[in-house]
Each structure stands twice: as structure tokens, then as C-alpha cells.
Scaffold this active site. Sequence first.
Site, PDB file in Angstrom:
ATOM      1  N   GLU A  96      62.073  38.744  19.229  1.00  0.00           N
ATOM      2  CA  GLU A  96      62.337  37.536  20.004  1.00  0.00           C
ATOM      3  C   GLU A  96      63.719  36.973  19.716  1.00  0.00           C
ATOM      4  O   GLU A  96      64.224  37.079  18.595  1.00  0.00           O
ATOM      5  CB  GLU A  96      61.332  36.449  19.615  1.00  0.00           C
ATOM      6  CG  GLU A  96      59.929  36.798  19.929  1.00  0.00           C
ATOM      7  CD  GLU A  96      58.983  35.757  19.377  1.00  0.00           C
ATOM      8  OE1 GLU A  96      57.804  35.812  19.716  1.00  0.00           O
ATOM      9  OE2 GLU A  96      59.424  34.887  18.598  1.00  0.00           O
ATOM     10  N   CYS A 109      68.943  31.679  18.240  1.00  0.00           N
ATOM     11  CA  CYS A 109      68.198  32.059  17.039  1.00  0.00           C
ATOM     12  C   CYS A 109      67.868  33.551  17.158  1.00  0.00           C
ATOM     13  O   CYS A 109      67.157  33.983  18.062  1.00  0.00           O
ATOM     14  CB  CYS A 109      66.935  31.215  16.972  1.00  0.00           C
ATOM     15  SG  CYS A 109      65.964  31.537  15.519  1.00  0.00           S
ATOM     16  N   CYS A 116      57.888  40.830   9.647  1.00  0.00           N
ATOM     17  CA  CYS A 116      58.475  40.406   8.369  1.00  0.00           C
ATOM     18  C   CYS A 116      57.500  40.724   7.250  1.00  0.00           C
ATOM     19  O   CYS A 116      56.294  40.608   7.422  1.00  0.00           O
ATOM     20  CB  CYS A 116      58.775  38.908   8.396  1.00  0.00           C
ATOM     21  SG  CYS A 116      59.656  38.351   6.915  1.00  0.00           S
ATOM     22  N   CYS A 120      55.082  34.474   4.546  1.00  0.00           N
ATOM     23  CA  CYS A 120      54.995  33.011   4.404  1.00  0.00           C
ATOM     24  C   CYS A 120      53.746  32.556   5.162  1.00  0.00           C
ATOM     25  O   CYS A 120      53.511  32.988   6.298  1.00  0.00           O
ATOM     26  CB  CYS A 120      56.242  32.338   4.969  1.00  0.00           C
ATOM     27  SG  CYS A 120      57.740  32.887   4.143  1.00  0.00           S
ATOM     28  N   CYS A 123      53.721  31.019   8.923  1.00  0.00           N
ATOM     29  CA  CYS A 123      54.619  31.689   9.866  1.00  0.00           C
ATOM     30  C   CYS A 123      53.873  32.671  10.774  1.00  0.00           C
ATOM     31  O   CYS A 123      53.124  33.530  10.290  1.00  0.00           O
ATOM     32  CB  CYS A 123      55.690  32.431   9.066  1.00  0.00           C
ATOM     33  SG  CYS A 123      56.744  33.455  10.101  1.00  0.00           S
ATOM     34  N   GLY A 169      61.936  37.946  10.767  1.00  0.00           N
ATOM     35  CA  GLY A 169      62.441  38.759   9.666  1.00  0.00           C
ATOM     36  C   GLY A 169      63.244  37.992   8.635  1.00  0.00           C
ATOM     37  O   GLY A 169      63.646  36.856   8.851  1.00  0.00           O
ATOM     38  N   HIS A 225      60.900  24.494   1.791  1.00  0.00           N
ATOM     39  CA  HIS A 225      59.537  24.106   2.205  1.00  0.00           C
ATOM     40  C   HIS A 225      58.664  23.479   1.123  1.00  0.00           C
ATOM     41  O   HIS A 225      57.546  23.049   1.424  1.00  0.00           O
ATOM     42  CB  HIS A 225      58.767  25.292   2.817  1.00  0.00           C
ATOM     43  CG  HIS A 225      59.530  25.996   3.891  1.00  0.00           C
ATOM     44  ND1 HIS A 225      60.119  25.334   4.944  1.00  0.00           N
ATOM     45  CD2 HIS A 225      59.831  27.317   4.080  1.00  0.00           C
ATOM     46  CE1 HIS A 225      60.731  26.212   5.734  1.00  0.00           C
ATOM     47  NE2 HIS A 225      60.595  27.406   5.233  1.00  0.00           N
ATOM     48  N   CYS A 344      58.314  30.981  16.031  1.00  0.00           N
ATOM     49  CA  CYS A 344      58.843  32.329  15.892  1.00  0.00           C
ATOM     50  C   CYS A 344      57.713  33.336  15.713  1.00  0.00           C
ATOM     51  O   CYS A 344      56.863  33.182  14.861  1.00  0.00           O
ATOM     52  CB  CYS A 344      59.761  32.332  14.678  1.00  0.00           C
ATOM     53  SG  CYS A 344      60.353  33.929  14.311  1.00  0.00           S
TER      54      CYS A 344
HETATM   55  S1  SF4 Z   1      60.033  35.376   9.268  1.00  0.00           S
HETATM   56 FE1  SF4 Z   1      60.811  33.845   7.787  1.00  0.00          FE
HETATM   57  S2  SF4 Z   1      59.159  32.327   7.589  1.00  0.00           S
HETATM   58 FE2  SF4 Z   1      58.280  34.160   8.559  1.00  0.00          FE
HETATM   59  S3  SF4 Z   1      57.392  35.371   6.867  1.00  0.00           S
HETATM   60 FE3  SF4 Z   1      59.491  36.095   7.217  1.00  0.00          FE
HETATM   61  S4  SF4 Z   1      60.770  34.918   5.802  1.00  0.00           S
HETATM   62 FE4  SF4 Z   1      58.798  33.846   5.952  1.00  0.00          FE
END
Ligand code: SF4
Length: 373
Positions: A96, A109, A116, A120, A123, A169, A225, A344
Site C-alpha cells: 500500500e 506514506c 512485516c 506490533c 498494527c 514494513g 508508543h 496501514c
Molecule cells: S509495520 Fe510498523 S507498526 Fe506494523 S508491525 Fe511493522 S514495525 Fe510494527
Amino acid sequence: MTAVGERTELLGMPRERLEGWFAARGEKPFRARQVLKWIHARGVTDFSQMTDLSKALRERLATEAVLRLPEVVGDRISADGTRKWALRVDAHNVVETVFIPEARRGTLCVSSQVGCALDCTFCATARQGFNRNLTAAEIIGQVWLARRILEQAGMGTAALTNVVLMGMGEPLLNYRNVVDALKLMMDDDAYGFGKRRVTLSTAGVVPAMDRLREELDVSLAVSLHAPDDALRDRLVPLNRKYPIAELMAACRRFLDGKHRKHSITFEYVMLDGINDSVDHARRLARLLAGLPSKVNLIPFNPFRGTRYRRSSDAATARFAAVLQDKGITTITRRTRGDDIEAACGQLAGRIRDRARRARHFARVEEMFRAQSA
Ligand code: SF4
């Protein structure tokens, strides 16, 4: 250097590598400048149209090089003007890119990986797991496409003023490709973004922060965070490897590195009842005391299956007031693109699910055919 079949992918090659590529073919280094301008500044991907190159060189490029862009497979515009593209980078992978227009700037962005690995817990991208790193061509290809699409929409090339590597990512886990793409973003013959207009956002990969500090002059944002290790371990599991004290030390080194920085931005997603109390704000202020910093408070974008909720406006305002009272510049981000799944990873996740379902059904059909044959 990425080879596609027999041909070399030039889209993601920064100037020095492109010069090397031409030198290996007996061409002068200035060819790199000409080709960079054609590809990135003028948006031309057909070598035959690069009219200041000799005909022989154009023909050679057509047989030895290739320029491949991601394919737009989703395009949504929010009521607030936020625009989100889903881009197919290969048969199975979609990433994206989001454009966020504001009064005085337009920010893109950009994603750096498919999915990823960092997991997190707040996310949407983390839910997809990690598939692969994007190539430098696939990263810069997002900027190339956004610029052209916005231009075609009558917004002109000036609509895109800033780039943040804050999409899908962790950019510092795809270091080489990300740095190559960043070099192109900042090259005057390509996109010419100034160092304050290009921001890399990291969850805190400490050794790569140290490497970046010496290699490239870009702005840094850190996804913090939480003000303490116990909470950050839960929200950003990478914290168990690089805890807050190590991360803050790396931030100080970044500020004093080869390219001195005025400040670092800390991203803080506001999660109702989790990290948004006045006490959390006070501890965050103590953590950042003496470190030139800005804080972005980000409203949480809920997604299906999440256990978190967005903090109330009142809680966010109280949190911001504590930081501001301690002299920390604090910006509360507005929610953007709620109606187009701007969190995201949401859109790509859905398109990927659809693709996965389609593959699944194709397999089921195949089994049926085999049985009835
Ligand atoms: S994209 Fe960013 S917020 Fe999402 S898991 Fe990966 S590092 Fe964490």
C-alpha cells in the site's frame, strides 16, 4: 543490481550505481544523469523516447535494461482527500501507498516490505506476517506512480512535497534497498526532496540506526508508543531486543552523528486505556527530557479483530497538554481516511485475502475437474 531475465532493472538504481552500470558498458558517467532525469523527473519509461541519448544507446538500453513499475490494483479516495493505492508487486504480493494532502503539504506514506515481521500488537500489517523485502525499484516505484497519478489528476508535481517511510514494513530491516530508494528521492536529477522532507520511521532497529546516521542525511521518526519497557514490550515486541534505554542512546547518537539533526520525531499511537493516561504522558515527558524531540500523537485506526480502541479526544488533549507543559512540541494528528481503511495494511490485507481466496477456489475447481474426469 536486479536482473530481470537477461535485462537489468534500472528503476531503483541510484546515481552512483547507474554510473557504474554505464561505465561497464563503455559509456560516460553523465549518461546516468540523463537517464535519471528521464525516468524520475520526467516520468518516461520508454527508452526510445529518451531523445538526448544516441539511437544506438537507446537500442542498447531496450535490449539490456528494463523499467518495471508496480501495478495499481486498488485506488480509493477518502472524503477528506486521502488517497490510498494498493500496488501489486508480483503475482502474490500487494503493498500500500497512501497520499495525505494537507493545507501546505502533501505527504506520501511509502511501504518498504510486503507485510512485516515485527508483530506490533496494534498494527494491521503485522497480522499479515512477513512475505519479503521490496526491491529499491518497488520502493521508488511507489513515488514514481504517485507523482504521475497526482499529475494526471491535475494536481501538478508540486502536490507531493514529503515522503515518509511509514507504510508497510520496517524500513531498517530492508536497509540496502531502502537507502538506494532514499538516495533517489533526494537526488536533484530524480525527485529532489530536501532532507527535511524525507523521513524514515523505525520501530527502533538500533544497529541500523547507527549505520544510517553515518550514511544518509534524512529525518528520523521513532515509533515509541510507550514510555516504559514493560508496556513497550507488549506493544512493540522489538523492544525486548532493543529496550528503551538502548533506543534513546541510539537517538542521541543520531542527533550528534555525521549529519547533525535538530530533533527526532517520536510517534505515539493513542490506545484507549492502554498508554493514554496523564501518568503515561508524564513518564514520556521525563523520558524525552533533554532530547531535542517532537511528539506526534496518532489516533488509532481500528481494524477487524483488534482488541484496541482509539483514545477519546479528551484523553488525547490531556496527554498533549502534559507534554506541551514540559516544553515538548506535540502535534495531534487528525484521523485520516477512515472511510477507505487507511490503517496501514488493511487494504492490502483484504486484496491479498481476495487473491488467496481466488487461488483457493481455483484449486478447489481443479480438484472437482480431476474427480469428474
Ligand atoms: S509495520 Fe510498523 S507498526 Fe506494523 S508491525 Fe511493522 S514495525 Fe510494527
